[in-house]
Enzyme design. Structure first.
Site, short mmCIF file in Angstrom:
data_model
loop_
_atom_site.label_atom_id
_atom_site.label_comp_id
_atom_site.label_asym_id
_atom_site.label_seq_id
_atom_site.Cartn_x
_atom_site.Cartn_y
_atom_site.Cartn_z
CG HIS A 207 -0.47 0.50 2.41
ND1 HIS A 207 -0.03 -0.57 3.37
CD2 HIS A 207 -0.23 1.54 3.01
CE1 HIS A 207 0.64 0.18 4.36
NE2 HIS A 207 0.36 1.45 4.31
CG ASP B 43 0.15 -3.89 2.90
OD1 ASP B 43 0.51 -3.58 1.65
OD2 ASP B 43 -0.12 -3.28 3.69
CB SER C 261 3.09 2.06 5.97
OG SER C 261 1.63 1.90 6.65
#
Length: 269
Positions: free
Chosen positions: A71, A116, A211
């Site tokens: 992502h 992910d 992230s």
């Protein structure tokens, strides 16, 4: 340190009587320089002006490859390696651009669906200048016991007010086993077995900007990256019973080693 993601937010209700933790990285501290040598900063030139800003973290898994979250991927990215301070040039940094982006084929943009994870092939290989290091990875399908302490590192927000750290931050997080993390009061059905949950004490967590970064765990006497920061609660990052959720690296090793013949022998020690 986790990310309350800019894309595909998974929301959780803000707890009552919430108070901002004023500690670093929401309960963390400045990382000791030259410690987490596989941590990188994924950066983007938002306005095509040659000025790059940190957007995500990542881990060096090969001299030509970086592991990050799917992502996080934006078409053109730039990597800064071996940096402790985002705002001060230290002289030992390496900078390189990305030649190719390889996103896991089952990633569909839905964080709750998992997968992910992505690999970035670099234009130029990373060289050992004493300040960078290729990380070790876990064994295939390796899991961690409930309560096992790992460490999250990154340049994510440090509090609910949006404070951005200058120095790389590190914070301890206790692993929450799948049987617990998948309970309704925790993350429920969106906590998959291909994920690792860690934290959820309402004090220490990751936050926006972390992230793609690593969950670092000392297993078998070796530091290994067991997770890639994937998702967390929207709004307040350090919510009780809403731990940071990582892509479980051990579930994706076969795919990683199949990408352009990455060498498994160099990953496992």
């Amino acid at each position: 340190m986790i990310m309350c993601f800019p894309k595909g937010l998974i929301c959780a209700n803000e707890p009552l009587n919430y108070k901002v933790n004023n500690g670093r990285v929401i309960g963390g501290s400045d990382a000791k320089p030259n410690t987490w040598k596989w941590q990188i900063s994924l950066q983007l030139d938002l306005y095509n002006e040659g000025s790059f800003s940190h957007i995500c973290g990542g881990s060096i898994v090969d001299s030509f490859y970086i592991m990050t979250a799917a992502h996080c991927i934006i078409r053109w990215v730039f990597l800064a390696l071996d940096i402790c301070s985002l705002f001060e040039y230290e002289g030992s940094e390496q900078f390189t651009s990305v030649e190719k982006i390889i996103v896991h084929p089952d990633w569909n943009g839905d964080l709750a669906n998992g997968n992910d994870i992505a690999l970035l092939k670099l234009v130029n290989p990373i060289y050992d200048n004493g300040y960078v290091e290729i990380t070790n990875l876990p064994y295939p399908d390796q899991t961690l016991p409930h309560g096992f302490t790992c460490y999250i590192t990154g340049w994510g927000l440090m509090d609910y007010n949006g404070s951005v750290p200058d120095k790389l931050q590190v914070a301890p997080l206790a692993v929450v086993e799948h049987a617990v993390c998948s309970q309704p009061e925790w993350w429920g059905s969106i906590a998959l077995k291909t994920m690792v949950c860690a934290g959820g004490d309402g004090v220490i967590s990751g936050c926006q900007g972390d992230s793609g970064g690593p969950l670092n765990c000392l297993t078998d006497g070796v530091w290994r990256v067991h997770g890639v920061v994937s998702y967390g609660p929207a709004g307040v990052c350090n919510q009780k019973f809403k731990p940071t959720v990582f892509t479980r690296v051990s579930s994706f090793l076969h795919w990683m080693y199949s990408v352009n013949n990455m060498h498994e022998a160099t990953r496992m020690k």
